[in-house]
Design a protein around this motif. Structure first.
Motif, PDB file in Angstrom:
ATOM      1  N   VAL A   1     -26.165  61.507  59.529  1.00  0.00           N
ATOM      2  CA  VAL A   1     -26.996  60.678  60.415  1.00  0.00           C
ATOM      3  C   VAL A   1     -26.134  60.022  61.480  1.00  0.00           C
ATOM      4  N   ASP A   2     -25.053  59.353  61.041  1.00  0.00           N
ATOM      5  CA  ASP A   2     -24.167  58.731  62.035  1.00  0.00           C
ATOM      6  C   ASP A   2     -22.712  58.674  61.581  1.00  0.00           C
ATOM      7  N   GLY A   3     -22.380  59.261  60.456  1.00  0.00           N
ATOM      8  CA  GLY A   3     -21.019  59.204  59.944  1.00  0.00           C
ATOM      9  C   GLY A   3     -20.119  60.269  60.541  1.00  0.00           C
ATOM     10  N   PRO A   4     -18.870  60.362  60.065  1.00  0.00           N
ATOM     11  CA  PRO A   4     -17.920  61.321  60.629  1.00  0.00           C
ATOM     12  C   PRO A   4     -18.355  62.772  60.465  1.00  0.00           C
ATOM     13  N   PHE A   5     -19.132  63.062  59.419  1.00  0.00           N
ATOM     14  CA  PHE A   5     -19.579  64.445  59.212  1.00  0.00           C
ATOM     15  C   PHE A   5     -20.594  64.869  60.264  1.00  0.00           C
ATOM     16  N   SER A   6     -21.271  63.907  60.899  1.00  0.00           N
ATOM     17  CA  SER A   6     -22.266  64.259  61.909  1.00  0.00           C
ATOM     18  C   SER A   6     -21.622  64.984  63.087  1.00  0.00           C
ATOM     19  N   ALA A   7     -20.415  64.567  63.464  1.00  0.00           N
ATOM     20  CA  ALA A   7     -19.712  65.236  64.564  1.00  0.00           C
ATOM     21  C   ALA A   7     -19.310  66.652  64.172  1.00  0.00           C
ATOM     22  N   LEU A   8     -18.952  66.845  62.906  1.00  0.00           N
ATOM     23  CA  LEU A   8     -18.568  68.172  62.434  1.00  0.00           C
ATOM     24  C   LEU A   8     -19.773  69.110  62.419  1.00  0.00           C
ATOM     25  N   ALA A   9     -20.923  68.601  61.990  1.00  0.00           N
ATOM     26  CA  ALA A   9     -22.144  69.416  61.988  1.00  0.00           C
ATOM     27  C   ALA A   9     -22.518  69.824  63.405  1.00  0.00           C
TER      28      ALA A   9
END
Length: 472
Positions: free
Chosen positions: A210-218
């Motif tokens: 939603v807004d965490g660091p994994f969001s940029a990776l997705a």
């Protein structure tokens, strides 16, 4: 693909297993959730926002003839007992054999989770996929959708042609991803999926997109697609597994395997830039109280107990958060507390009476507000349209606060968990759910003050799996 046959089959055996959970899963849990074949599957799931809904609707739109074999799933828990898994596997393959007896198929859509564990099996989903391949032959195309938290083993990747995962956590994209799987599988392009481990395991609370660091990776995976690269999925992986191939990993569906290397290099570089945030710990309850109090000064606070999530191997029975909620002296809603013995006590006492909830170091008195079966449909983006069942339940009260108690393991994915039981969340200053990431899809708009993660130390606590793996 130039097969003269044009006929597909849809199968499902879906379960996410925690190796450290004390709850052994039996076939009965699959029967309780769903265990269906044929038209009953389409009637139950075609309109839902999940993998099955996406696959079936896309097949219909493509006017692809298909048959539906066994489709079954259970709630997350521990490994499946050996005999029960053998029976489920046999039922699945027998349903495929019955369809193949009427003629060959050109496509198999095999819906798996990717983090299934079974006693006595090193790679159970690989075993299933290889068995399907043996039956349908090399000419058929096998397409497998996997959960975002999958740990795909080598047997699955080898036996399947196309393997896609969900990209989002909460899993709000599964219908669209199911449709994408069908699109790739029905194309004439010779796609093949390559699996690339990323060399780390991101804890589940830091996998949210939603807004965490994994969001940029997705988001990066979307930009890497095109040309020879048909699809790129970064799987968060399921940490609560002892499988040697567990971990955050990449699925690259391509016509040119050499193109996998630059794609993987770019994703690894992006991971390295965010490594500290991806591995950041979640505070315990006492550590989180200042953030909760600060959030209450601004508005409503949504609290997620990531350490006791029934959707991630937790039992849902840890009450450690309850005294902290009471101490804040603000109206709260808390659920689901999975406590069949508490439901029984409430039933025996009757509405209007008082019973005691066991908490660390003592008990808390609560009134029996209501008694009813817990059965409702999700209305938000996560698993929209799916029916949830928590067995006999009770709504307990502490002043103006409400506690939602179930007999069966169930996660409050959706605000309708509370609304369906007559609990008005707009009147609550605090909303506490046992969840790691799925709650965000439905509860984030209610968090006007703060959204706070806490770790109660249950069976879905990152600390539990660190200890099991021998981490310091």
């Amino acid at each position: 693909m130039n097969s003269p046959v044009r006929r597909a089959v849809v199968l499902q055996l879906f379960h996410e297993a925690s190796a450290i959970s004390p709850l052994q899963v039996r076939r009965t849990e699959f029967l309780e959730r769903h265990h269906l074949r044929g038209r009953a599957v389409a009637d139950a799931f075609r309109d839902t926002r999940n993998w099955m809904g996406g696959v079936l609707t896309a097949l219909d739109l493509a006017e692809m003839p298909y048959e539906i074999g066994l489709c079954t799933a259970a709630l997350p828990g521990g490994p499946i007992a050996a005999d029960d898994f053998a029976m489920l596997e046999a039922e699945l393959l027998e349903s495929l054999d019955a369809i193949l007896a009427e003629g060959p198929v050109s496509h198999v859509f095999l819906l798996l989770h990717g983090a299934l564990l079974a006693e006595g099996r090193d790679d159970p989903e690989g075993d299933i996929t290889r068995a399907v391949r043996k039956r349908v032959g090399d000419a058929a195309r096998i397409a497998v959708p996997l959960d975002f938290h999958a740990n795909p083993g080598p047997g699955l990747i080898e036996a399947a042609d196309i393997v896609l995962g969900g990209k989002l956590y909460p899993h709000t994209d599964t219908r669209e991803r199911g449709a994408r799987l069908v699109e790739l599988a029905l194309s004439e392009t010779d796609w093949k999926t390559v699996h690339v481990p990323m060399g780390l395991q991101v804890p589940m609370p830091r996998q949210e997109t939603v807004d965490g660091p994994f969001s940029a990776l997705a988001a990066l995976t979307d930009r890497l697609e095109g040309g020879d690269i048909g699809d790129v999925t970064l799987l968060g992986g399921f940490p609560f597994s002892m499988a040697p191939f567990r971990g955050t990993s990449l699925l690259v569906t391509t016509t040119d395997k050499t193109q996998t290397v630059p794609v993987a290099d770019k994703v690894r570089a992006a991971i390295d830039e965010r490594r500290a945030a991806l591995l950041a710990p979640v505070p315990g309850i006492d550590e989180a109280l200042p953030a909760i109090r600060g959030g209450l000064s601004r508005g409503r606070v949504v609290i997620a107990d990531i350490g006791d999530n029934p959707g991630g191997g937790g039992l849902g029975d840890v009450t450690a958060l309850l005294p902290a909620l009471v101490s804040l002296k603000r109206p709260f809603a808390f659920g689901f507390l999975v406590a069949p013995e508490l439901v029984t006590a409430a039933q025996q006492a009757g509405t209007g009476s008082t019973i005691n909830i066991a908490v660390p170091g003592g008990t808390i008195a609560a009134g029996v507000e209501a008694l009813a079966d817990i059965r409702y449909r999700n209305t938000g983006a996560m698993m929209q349209g799916e029916m949830l069942y928590g067995g006999p339940g009770a709504v307990l009260s502490i002043g103006s606060s409400r506690i939602l108690v179930s007999s069966l393991r169930i996660q409050a994915y959706d605000v309708n968990a509370f609304i369906s039981q007559g609990i008005d969340l707009e009147k609550m200053d605090l909303i506490a759910v046992k969840s790691i990431g799925h709650f965000r899809a439905s509860y984030t708009p209610l968090a006007t003050g703060a959204l706070v993660l806490v770790d109660s130390g249950g069976y879905s606590s990152p600390g539990r799996i660190d200890a099991a793996h021998g981490a310091p």
